[in-house]
Scaffold this active site. Structure first.
Site, PDB file in Angstrom:
ATOM      1  N   HIS A  16      -6.250  -0.209  -1.295  1.00 46.03           N
ATOM      2  CA  HIS A  16      -6.540  -1.512  -0.794  1.00 46.03           C
ATOM      3  C   HIS A  16      -7.801  -1.999  -1.528  1.00 46.03           C
ATOM      4  O   HIS A  16      -8.591  -2.542  -0.880  1.00 46.03           O
ATOM      5  CB  HIS A  16      -6.860  -1.454   0.899  1.00 46.03           C
ATOM      6  CG  HIS A  16      -5.841  -0.988   1.670  1.00 46.03           C
ATOM      7  ND1 HIS A  16      -5.578   0.414   1.829  1.00 46.03           N
ATOM      8  CD2 HIS A  16      -4.753  -1.648   2.200  1.00 46.03           C
ATOM      9  CE1 HIS A  16      -4.274   0.730   2.553  1.00 46.03           C
ATOM     10  NE2 HIS A  16      -3.787  -0.418   2.871  1.00 46.03           N
ATOM     11  N   CYS A  21       0.811  -1.316   0.043  1.00 48.42           N
ATOM     12  CA  CYS A  21      -0.010  -0.023  -0.014  1.00 48.42           C
ATOM     13  C   CYS A  21       0.625   1.270   0.040  1.00 48.42           C
ATOM     14  O   CYS A  21       0.348   2.240  -0.550  1.00 48.42           O
ATOM     15  CB  CYS A  21      -0.943  -0.229   1.402  1.00 48.42           C
ATOM     16  SG  CYS A  21      -0.253  -0.169   2.872  1.00 48.42           S
ATOM     17  N   ASP A  28      -8.014   5.344  -1.565  1.00 48.33           N
ATOM     18  CA  ASP A  28      -7.358   4.086  -0.843  1.00 48.33           C
ATOM     19  C   ASP A  28      -6.908   2.931  -1.903  1.00 48.33           C
ATOM     20  O   ASP A  28      -7.542   2.639  -2.832  1.00 48.33           O
ATOM     21  CB  ASP A  28      -8.682   3.461  -0.332  1.00 48.33           C
ATOM     22  CG  ASP A  28      -8.585   2.331   0.765  1.00 48.33           C
ATOM     23  OD1 ASP A  28      -7.154   1.867   0.574  1.00 48.33           O
ATOM     24  OD2 ASP A  28      -9.519   1.859   1.334  1.00 48.33           O
TER      25      ASP A  28
END
Length: 545
Positions: free
Chosen positions: A325, A120, A323
């Site tokens: 993820h 990430c 994000d």
């Protein structure tokens, strides 16, 4: 996408626009939060009577703001890309990494075909770099549409549609920098980040540099320092990007002007910061928002503990981010569809929840733009409680510390070897125990070291400056040292041997590669990336973000 991740995605409902008063910011552009509610006219007419349009229940985002957000390049987890081999000497893959491999689409004993669970910080750093390149080659006014066409907004069009620059001169500089360049398209920029060993800014290249320069094995989490070092090195290896990078490998918000000007323009300025112990110290909230409101801003790669996000804007005390993820299949080099690199989904995070470790980026087009940037920092100095970026004429020309200076430095030059204490921060620390800093704080967060760090900070006289040594060296600590008794809340004086010194561990090997010790939170590398379990044991653990 695993069932757990899918359920989490559905449960994490997209925030709505419920504040129709506070302005919205996106990388230096400011938008009226209420523009989407007045699509044609502010009023409607019924039977000759003008009736105000009721907007109280509208939760949509302004279209100009949303178009800007959708135009940001978004890098995220990918599955099924060419193998990233295990690091040399790594004979086994631990259980935590094995679970991440399975979550990423399969197990390969030779290495990794997905970055799910560990990539990430690399993805958010790629996002920061990709958007800097977008500004470099297509300009701040470029807008993405689905399909092959795109919309380019001139400065005037941007203002007429609701978005205003906080500094029009900087936008003109950016437009001038790309006025004659059309060869580099959005597709070309994205191709530089595709998950292939041959792509100049691929995850493969980031991992390779992390192994070589930062001692970060494949499959391990990056911190802001490793990410900044990778961007610096990879841009130097690929001059066709048209972007130079200034990165103070020692970490912190110190920028040395003579070195920066020697680097040249257009320039990406990177600052690795740590602004607290567990969370961002509130005295830096204004400075963080100011950084994102500057027209030179290309965002922040940071996040909440154990999770990295790409922050691009804010509204009040809520930060907007993309994000990484969200696992998606890797894009082939022959695929021209860029849809999966853009998102209309907006996530929000309150400043109090933000992890203190981060990588901040600024895109500077020219020396004139640099002067504008410096002027913006100077103008905001009196408005913010504490600055997080400090510009010095040179590395060897830093003024001595006195009552009016912003900080005092203790220790060596690597990320984990010093703390800066502002006057206001010292007062807050005395009341709250939070010794957050504008540059770096110790990464080892056990209570014993936090106590020792606080003791060192409180022992430094207000008018004394202990200069950083670029190599590791002992630092004299004034004696006697005031220490808090373990058994009660009273202060007791502890006489220490006069010859005792605080030894700063040598980090020279990592400094030579432009990669300093990572700062962040203690996590088990064998655990899943989203696990948030802290441990007080340091065996087989690393301090990462």
């Amino acid at each position: 996408m695993s069932l757990q991740r899918a359920l989490q995605y559905l449960w994490d409902a997209e925030p709505h626009n419920t504040d129709h008063v506070t302005p919205l910011f996106c990388l230096g552009q400011v938008y009226d939060a209420d523009t989407s509610l007045k699509e044609v006219n502010d009023d409607t007419e019924e039977d000759g009577i003008v009736v105000p349009l009721d907007t109280s229940n509208d939760t949509s985002w302004p279209p100009d703001f949303l178009a800007d957000v959708q135009s940001r390049i978004w890098l995220s987890y990918r599955t099924g890309f060419p193998l990233i081999p295990k690091s040399d000497g790594s004979g086994t893959i631990h259980l935590g990494k094995l679970k991440n491999m399975i979550r990423g689409g399969g197990f390969d004993p030779r290495g990794y075909t997905s970055d799910v669970g560990w990539g990430c910080m690399i993805r958010t750093s790629q996002s920061l770099l990709a958007n800097a390149l977008l500004f470099r080659h297509l300009g701040r006014g470029w807008r993405w549409n689905k399909g092959d066409d795109f919309v380019y907004l001139s400065e005037g069009n941007t203002e007429s549609r609701g978005g205003e620059s906080r500094n029009g001169g900087a936008n003109k500089e950016q437009e001038t920098a790309v006025s004659e360049e059309t060869a580099v398209s959005e597709e070309t920029i994205i191709s530089w980040f595709l998950d292939s060993p041959d792509s100049p800014f691929s995850i493969h290249k980031f991992v390779r540099h992390g192994e070589k320069a930062c001692s970060t094995p494949a499959g391990d989490w990056f911190g802001p320092s490793a990410a900044g070092s990778s961007i610096y090195a990879l841009c130097n290896e690929f001059p066709d990007s048209g972007l130079k990078v200034y990165y103070n490998g020692n970490g912190g918000g110190d920028v040395y002007e003579d070195e920066l000007l020697e680097t040249g323009f257009p320039l990406l300025v990177l600052c690795g910061l740590r602004l607290g112990i567990d969370n961002v110290n509130p005295i830096y909230w204004d400075s963080l928002r100011q950084m994102l409101s500057l027209p030179q801003s290309v965002g922040i790669a940071g996040g909440r503990p154990f999770t990295s996000h790409y922050f691009f804007g804010f509204q009040g005390e809520q930060l907007f981010y993309l994000d990484p993820h969200q696992p998606k299949p890797a894009v082939k080099t022959t695929d021209k569809d860029t849809t999966s690199f853009h998102s209309s989904r907006i996530w929000k995070l309150h400043l109090k929840e933000m992890d203190p470790s981060m990588l901040v980026g600024f895109y500077i087009t020219s020396e004139a733009d640099w002067e504008t940037f410096k002027g913006s920092l100077t103008a905001s100095k009196e408005k913010t409680s504490s600055q997080i970026v400090h510009i010095h004429p040179s590395r060897h020309n830093i003024p001595s510390f006195d009552e009016e200076d912003e900080y005092v430095s203790i220790g060596g030059a690597s990320d984990d070897d010093f703390v800066d204490v502002t006057k206001r921060a010292r007062k807050v620390a005395a009341m709250t125990g939070n010794t957050g800093s504008g540059r770096s704080s110790p990464s080892i967060l056990d209570s014993h070291l936090v106590t020792e760090t606080r003791d060192i900070i409180e022992s430094v006289p207000p008018r004394k400056r202990v200069d950083n040594d670029l190599t590791s060296a002992p630092v004299d600590v004034p004696k006697p040292v005031q220490k808090r008794s373990q058994s009660h809340g009273d202060w007791e004086k502890v006489e220490e041997p006069e010859e005792e010194m605080v030894e700063v561990e040598s980090m020279k090997g990592m400094q030579d590669n432009g990669c300093s010790a990572e700062y962040g939170s203690l996590v088990d590398r064998d655990a899943e990336a989203d696990d948030s379990t802290l441990s007080t044991e340091t065996t087989d653990r690393d301090w990462v973000v």
